[in-house]
Design a protein around this motif. Structure first.
Motif, mmCIF file in Angstrom:
data_model
loop_
_atom_site.group_PDB
_atom_site.id
_atom_site.type_symbol
_atom_site.label_atom_id
_atom_site.label_comp_id
_atom_site.label_asym_id
_atom_site.label_seq_id
_atom_site.Cartn_x
_atom_site.Cartn_y
_atom_site.Cartn_z
ATOM 1 N N ALA A 193 3.222 2.305 6.701
ATOM 2 C CA ALA A 193 2.088 1.851 5.897
ATOM 3 C C ALA A 193 2.547 0.960 4.756
ATOM 4 O O ALA A 193 1.774 0.100 4.286
ATOM 5 C CB ALA A 193 1.327 3.062 5.350
ATOM 6 N N ASP A 194 3.805 1.128 4.301
ATOM 7 C CA ASP A 194 4.291 0.365 3.158
ATOM 8 C C ASP A 194 5.403 -0.613 3.518
ATOM 9 O O ASP A 194 5.833 -1.378 2.667
ATOM 10 C CB ASP A 194 4.800 1.316 2.078
ATOM 11 N N PRO B 239 5.082 2.810 -2.495
ATOM 12 C CA PRO B 239 3.804 3.074 -1.806
ATOM 13 C C PRO B 239 2.649 2.325 -2.479
ATOM 14 O O PRO B 239 2.530 2.314 -3.708
ATOM 15 C CB PRO B 239 3.634 4.594 -1.946
ATOM 16 N N GLN B 240 1.845 1.630 -1.671
ATOM 17 C CA GLN B 240 0.713 0.849 -2.193
ATOM 18 C C GLN B 240 -0.582 1.389 -1.605
ATOM 19 O O GLN B 240 -0.688 1.605 -0.396
ATOM 20 C CB GLN B 240 0.863 -0.628 -1.827
ATOM 21 N N ARG B 241 -1.534 1.612 -2.485
ATOM 22 C CA ARG B 241 -2.844 2.108 -2.077
ATOM 23 C C ARG B 241 -3.936 1.268 -2.729
ATOM 24 O O ARG B 241 -3.809 0.824 -3.869
ATOM 25 C CB ARG B 241 -3.026 3.588 -2.483
ATOM 26 N N VAL B 242 -5.001 1.026 -1.988
ATOM 27 C CA VAL B 242 -6.158 0.268 -2.493
ATOM 28 C C VAL B 242 -7.292 1.245 -2.745
ATOM 29 O O VAL B 242 -7.699 1.997 -1.844
ATOM 30 C CB VAL B 242 -6.608 -0.811 -1.501
ATOM 31 N N VAL B 243 -7.769 1.242 -3.964
ATOM 32 C CA VAL B 243 -8.846 2.174 -4.351
ATOM 33 C C VAL B 243 -10.124 1.359 -4.581
ATOM 34 O O VAL B 243 -10.137 0.410 -5.369
ATOM 35 C CB VAL B 243 -8.470 2.943 -5.630
ATOM 36 N N HIS B 244 -11.152 1.691 -3.839
ATOM 37 C CA HIS B 244 -12.453 1.024 -4.005
ATOM 38 C C HIS B 244 -13.360 1.912 -4.830
ATOM 39 O O HIS B 244 -13.580 3.081 -4.496
ATOM 40 C CB HIS B 244 -13.087 0.768 -2.619
#
Length: 424
Positions: free
Chosen positions: A371-372, A414-419
């Protein structure tokens, strides 16, 4: 001629006169010849076995071992047989007990020195054996010992269906002590001979042979001691049945551990020096006893594992067929990294470690699209697990980190997108 006891007790001067006869002087000359022959035999054997001397038999000097007094006793017995065909000689009634006492003392001392090397009580036991042996010689020569034994024979009582006297108890105790010394002598010699050059898998098998021989010799010695006391050995059948029932019910686990220990040593599924993992504990086997196995972890902690667990549970033996072990390291890099260069750097980081084997060579595989970032799995082999597992993996991690930083290859976070949804 009267026997030694009668002549000495009744008429000491007659006994001394018998020693001055030409036959007695001839016997003394024969004994001197026996001394020279025994010394010559030991000297020749020491010359023949130079560099491979048996310390118990030969000792450090020519006459301080067991072989010299035994040869002297045998030669003296032969001389008495040859010289006393027509009539007995009183001088041999002194020489033979003296030679026997000397042989007993040297045998007891040497065996105790080998079997209990460095023990503080050995010196006291050596002196006790010496005093008892020489006291028996003096009492026998003076004729007192047969009289004392006769009186002790009269002190008896009935033990079950067996008539036991004080004399039989003393003789049984002396027989048991003599058998114990001989057993320790033989078992120590066998163990030293078997374990002298044993390594690896042979060490475990030779150790079980040594333990089995010692146990059998002790059992035979016990039977001999009981028989010398006058105890009927058939009476032990009841005791054997009771012991069997006790083992079957009360000592089942203990018996299972002992049986498992002999099975492990015999089949060599695990050996001293193997790296194993048992019940979540990982380490190197340092010793295998009859009841338990000692496993030492790399951090110094030791686990005493009952041998039954080594038989009934799954045991991971990392060095059963060979000492080679494999490890893997997972590395994550950014998607825009040069794949070929990353693979080369990872292989170089593994090959730079001395403990990593060149055959089979390290390998790198692109194992997953994470994922990263890109996930690489590095595999390598080494063959000295006793030196540690985690330290090698740590060195390779440090080498990989240094190589990636030197070539500005990113290890992504680790990269996460928060909407965030607007409130209604």
């Amino acid at each position: 001629m009267a026997n030694l006891k009668t002549v000495h007790v009744a008429d000491p001067m007659a006994w001394l006169d018998s020693l001055a006869r030409p036959e007695s002087l001839q016997a003394l000359a024969a004994f001197a010849l026996c001394l020279f022959l025994a010394w010559l035999m030991v000297w020749g054997l020491r010359r023949l076995l130079r560099g491979h001397e048996l310390k118990i038999l030969l000792g450090h000097q020519l006459v301080d071992g067991v072989l010299f007094p035994i040869l002297l006793l045998g030669l003296t017995f032969v001389a008495r047989t040859l010289l006393t065909e027509d009539h007995p000689l009183a001088v041999f009634d002194i020489l033979l007990p003296v030679c026997t006492s000397l042989a007993v003392i040297r045998l007891g001392v040497k065996v105790l020195q080998v079997a209990f090397s460095g023990a503080v009580f050995v010196r006291a036991l050596e002196r006790t054996i010496s005093w008892l042996a020489w006291a028996c010689v003096v009492l026998w020569v003076t004729g007192i010992l047969p009289l004392v034994l006769g009186e002790l024979e009269q002190i008896h009582w009935k033990l079950g269906g067996t008539l036991v006297s004080v004399r039989t108890l003393i003789e049984g105790a002396l027989t048991a002590g003599a058998v114990l010394i001989v057993v320790l002598w033989i078992s120590a010699a066998i163990e030293a001979r078997l374990l002298k050059s044993a390594t690896g898998s042979d060490l475990s098998l030779r150790k079980v042979i040594s333990n089995t021989v010692r146990a059998m010799l002790m059992f035979v010695g016990l039977l001999m001691a009981l028989s010398s006391v006058g105890i009927d050995l058939t009476a032990l059948s009841v005791l054997g049945g009771a012991v069997g029932v006790g083992i079957g019910f009360g000592l089942q686990k203990l018996a299972a551990n002992y049986v498992s220990g002999f099975v492990i040593l015999a089949e060599r599924s695990v050996r001293i020096g193997d790296t194993v993992k048992v019940d979540g504990f990982e380490g190197r086997i340092t010793d295998i006893k009859a009841r338990y196995t000692v496993i030492r972890s790399p951090n110094g902690r030791e686990s005493i594992v009952p041998n039954e667990l080594m038989i009934t549970q799954r045991v991971e033996n990392m060095t059963l067929s060979d000492a080679k072990l494999a490890q893997t390291v997972i590395v994550l890099v950014a998607y825009d990294s040069p794949v070929d260069q990353v693979i080369g750097l990872l292989l170089q980081a593994c090959s730079s470690q001395e403990r990593v084997l060149a055959d089979p060579a390290p390998s790198v595989a692109l194992s997953a699209f994470g994922a990263d970032g890109l996930e690489f799995t590095v595999s390598y082999w080494f063959e000295d697990p006793a030196s540690g597992l985690l330290n090698l993996k740590s060195d390779i991690h440090l080498a990989i980190l240094k190589a990636l930083k030197a070539h500005q290859i990113e290890i992504p976070y680790p990269q996460r997108v928060v909407h965030l949804q607007p409130p209604p």
